[in-house]
Design a protein around this motif. Structure first.
Motif, PDB file in Angstrom:
ATOM      1  N   ALA A 122     -24.620  19.019  37.609  1.00 26.67           N
ATOM      2  CA  ALA A 122     -23.096  18.687  37.373  1.00 26.67           C
ATOM      3  C   ALA A 122     -23.008  17.381  36.730  1.00 26.67           C
ATOM      4  O   ALA A 122     -22.197  17.019  35.915  1.00 26.67           O
ATOM      5  CB  ALA A 122     -22.323  18.905  38.431  1.00 26.67           C
ATOM      6  N   ALA A 123     -23.894  16.358  37.232  1.00 18.00           N
ATOM      7  CA  ALA A 123     -23.521  14.991  36.770  1.00 18.00           C
ATOM      8  C   ALA A 123     -24.028  14.694  35.272  1.00 18.00           C
ATOM      9  O   ALA A 123     -23.335  13.969  34.555  1.00 18.00           O
ATOM     10  CB  ALA A 123     -24.676  14.136  37.518  1.00 18.00           C
ATOM     11  N   ALA A 124     -25.063  15.740  34.791  1.00 18.68           N
ATOM     12  CA  ALA A 124     -25.317  15.134  33.353  1.00 18.68           C
ATOM     13  C   ALA A 124     -24.097  15.958  32.513  1.00 18.68           C
ATOM     14  O   ALA A 124     -23.807  15.505  31.485  1.00 18.68           O
ATOM     15  CB  ALA A 124     -26.479  16.289  33.311  1.00 18.68           C
ATOM     16  N   VAL A 125     -23.661  17.096  33.054  1.00 17.01           N
ATOM     17  CA  VAL A 125     -22.601  17.835  32.309  1.00 17.01           C
ATOM     18  C   VAL A 125     -21.359  16.733  32.099  1.00 17.01           C
ATOM     19  O   VAL A 125     -20.726  16.662  31.067  1.00 17.01           O
ATOM     20  CB  VAL A 125     -22.113  19.122  32.774  1.00 17.01           C
ATOM     21  CG1 VAL A 125     -20.882  19.597  32.094  1.00 17.01           C
ATOM     22  CG2 VAL A 125     -23.230  20.190  32.619  1.00 17.01           C
ATOM     23  N   ALA A 126     -21.036  15.996  33.456  1.00 15.55           N
ATOM     24  CA  ALA A 126     -19.916  15.100  33.387  1.00 15.55           C
ATOM     25  C   ALA A 126     -20.073  13.871  32.567  1.00 15.55           C
ATOM     26  O   ALA A 126     -19.205  13.486  32.071  1.00 15.55           O
ATOM     27  CB  ALA A 126     -19.736  14.778  34.994  1.00 15.55           C
ATOM     28  N   ARG A 127     -21.346  13.370  32.347  1.00 15.80           N
ATOM     29  CA  ARG A 127     -21.636  12.489  31.439  1.00 15.80           C
ATOM     30  C   ARG A 127     -21.245  12.775  30.166  1.00 15.80           C
ATOM     31  O   ARG A 127     -20.712  11.696  29.350  1.00 15.80           O
ATOM     32  CB  ARG A 127     -23.091  11.713  31.755  1.00 15.80           C
ATOM     33  CG  ARG A 127     -23.201  11.253  32.943  1.00 15.80           C
ATOM     34  CD  ARG A 127     -24.686  10.649  33.248  1.00 15.80           C
ATOM     35  NE  ARG A 127     -24.818  10.023  34.525  1.00 15.80           N
ATOM     36  CZ  ARG A 127     -25.984   9.446  34.864  1.00 15.80           C
ATOM     37  NH1 ARG A 127     -27.017   9.404  33.819  1.00 15.80           N
ATOM     38  NH2 ARG A 127     -26.091   8.878  36.303  1.00 15.80           N
TER      39      ARG A 127
END
Length: 598
Positions: A122-127
């Motif tokens: 999720a952190a990668a998608v959010a970035r």
């Protein structure tokens, strides 16, 4: 030796037994698997395939576009534009692993400003998403870190932004739902008149609310199968229904005139330090309202516009001496007086035990009935109306539309205040003769004065010109509510007397054009509930020799007090613009005016 042989035989028997046992177990398991496979593929294959198909099948709504609101010239005042709600799938986001960019993967890899994402899940998608939307990646990452299937990340993004999101290669994790956003082009022009929409896309106020069924369309849908990336699988469309867009509504308002009127009001408010100002412009040829403005600054579509109504529609006030036009018309129509009748008029009088006076001190003046109107004499109106019963005074006000709805069906419109004559006290029965003791709004006042300019027929005003449906069929608005109030001869005499009123105010001029008008000044209740505030107004017909427009200007507490000194100059400014814009032929010189003195 013999003992060894015996041991070997025992061991072989045990080993064989074990092998046989294991073989039997494996055989049973294989039979069970084969049976289950047979059941799934042969007996339950249809259900399994159906379940798989249903899992890939989506019913996607196709949003109908809401109809536009246009001005009389086709200028778009309100329209729905294509927008997208950005949707995230948290479960898919939590499992996301960015693809490193190489020569082989450059068409589907993930990076931010040419650099690796630096995270997974999720952190990668959010970035990635935040690099386009400008959202907080930490906050968005927390929302996406879950097992849900549907998360609204941002509403109403433009197609351009949606294309940038699609270029992130996050199919199946981030996608857009097509929607519409209502936009208004005029800023504060017609703000509360147009109104606004709820978040659910329903008209909440103004014309958006009253015309909601006309403007609103019917959504359609498509049923098809989606691939793992969320894309439609070609050839899988099984059912669909086209969306039907809402109808376009064309108003009678000319936005260029409305803009000019708005600015003239704002300038007048500043010049005379007024609390507010209102103006209405009516085209006498058609009964169409071409401008409807006030000095409030509420942008269409905003909460302010939805919480307020147009002051020109909802604000009620005592019209003051403009009301003398209606009383005098009644006298002439009933044959109680002639326009040339002679009166000796002092500046004060006692009637029904009540004292009344004119707005200025003067000796006993020799005025005709037309002169009483020109000099706006309260005393003269009382003297000339002695044969006019209270019931007649009431009935004629209603005939001119006082205390009556205009039929425009605009939200917030007030019918005004006109009480039954049985409730009038000794003072009110005379103040109604000169525009006090009852209240009206600017639209009703304009319509009443238009009766004189329209040869005695009170026109049915309109603000909707036509409606065009999704197939292009045009339905024009028909007005059928016009009513004759006075004879054409009476209207002509009143128009002549009103022209003498306008000439009395030599500083209120529209060069090249004759004007027929009446001014008004009335004391009204202020914030303290006492008669400490002033309404100043001017309603005029231009050109007087060939009536084309009625313009009404109303001001609250202007410095200068009197309608002729404050609202009058604003009227002249608007009138001059109208004559130029519509290229109205100049007036002929005035001849044979009805005498105002004797």
């Amino acid at each position: 030796m013999i003992a060894g042989i015996r041991f070997l035989r025992a061991w072989l028997r045990t080993f064989a037994g074990r092998c046989i046992s294991i073989g039997l177990v494996l055989a049973i398991m294989a039979s069970a698997c084969l049976g289950q496979l047979t059941y799934i593929q042969l007996l339950n294959g249809r259900d399994t395939a159906l379940a798989a198909t249903q899992g890939r099948t989506w019913k996607v709504a196709i949003n109908a576009k809401r109809g536009r609101i246009l001005d009389a010239n086709g200028t778009v005042l309100a329209q729905s534009v294509e927008r997208y709600n950005v949707i995230g799938v948290p479960q898919a986001a939590s499992e996301f692993k960015p693809i490193t960019c190489t020569q082989e993967t450059k068409s589907r890899c993930h990076q931010i400003d040419g650099k690796p994402v630096g995270a997974t899940g999720a952190a990668a998608v959010a970035r990635l998403v935040s690099s386009v939307l400008g959202t907080d990646p930490l906050e968005l990452g927390a929302k996406l870190n879950g097992t849900g299937q549907y998360l609204i990340i941002k509403k109403d993004v433009t197609p351009e932004v949606m294309r940038k999101l699609e270029a992130l290669h996050l199919g199946g994790i981030i996608y857009g739902e097509l929607t519409n956003e209502r936009v208004y082009s005029g800023g504060t022009l017609l703000g509360p008149v147009l109104g606004g929409m709820t978040d659910a896309g329903v008209g909440a106020s103004g014309l958006e609310a009253t015309l909601n069924k006309t403007l609103d369309g019917t959504d359609g849908y498509e049923v098809y199968q989606r691939g793992l990336g969320g894309e439609e699988i070609p050839g899988t469309l099984t059912e669909s229904k086209d969306a039907v867009n809402g109808s376009d509504v064309k108003l009678t308002i000319d936005s260029s005139v409305d803009w000019y009127v708005k600015n003239a009001l704002l300038e007048g408010k500043k010049t005379y330090n007024a609390a507010w100002a209102i103006a209405v412009v009516l085209d006498l040829r058609t009964g169409r309202i071409i401008a409807l403005e006030d000095t409030d600054q509420y942008k269409a579509g905003t909460q302010d516009a939805m919480l307020h109504t147009s002051r020109a529609v909802s604000e009620v006030f005592e019209p003051g001496s403009i009301g003398k036009v209606f009383t005098m018309s009644a006298q002439l129509q009933l044959g109680l007086n002639k326009i040339t009748d002679r009166f000796s008029v002092p500046d004060h009088i006692t009637a029904s035990g009540q004292n009344f006076s004119d707005s200025f001190d003067h000796g006993t003046e020799r005025w005709t009935l037309a002169g009483i109107l020109q000099n706006s004499s309260n005393v003269g109106m009382i003297m000339s109306s002695q044969k006019l019963t209270n019931q007649q005074r009431y009935e004629w006000l209603t005939k001119f539309g006082i205390g009556q709805m205009t039929g425009l069906n605009l939200p917030g419109e007030s019918a005004g205040i006109l009480t039954n004559p049985a409730s009038w006290d000794l003072r009110t029965q005379n103040t109604v003769l000169f525009g006090q003791g009852y209240a009206t709004n600017a639209l009703q006042l304009t319509n009443a004065v238009a009766t004189i300019g329209n040869k005695g027929v009170k026109p049915q005003m309109s603000i909707i010109d036509s409606i065009t449906d999704a197939k292009g069929h045009v339905t024009e608005t028909k007005t059928t509510g016009s009513q004759r109030v006075v004879d054409e001869k009476v209207a002509s005499q009143m128009l002549d007397a009103m022209e003498s009123v306008a000439e009395h105010y030599s500083f209120v001029k529209v060069p090249g054009y004759r004007v027929a008008a009446k001014t008004g000044t009335a004391q009204v209740a202020g914030p303290d509930g006492q008669l400490t505030s002033i309404i100043s107004d001017w309603s005029g017909i231009i050109p007087a020799d060939n009536p084309r427009f009625v313009v009404t200007v109303v001001m609250k507490d202007p410095q200068g007090t009197y309608g002729g000194l404050t609202a009058g100059p604003v009227f002249a400014k608007i009138g001059e613009f109208l004559m130029q814009k519509y290229e109205v032929p100049a007036s002929q010189p005035r001849r044979n005016a009805i005498p105002v003195e004797w």
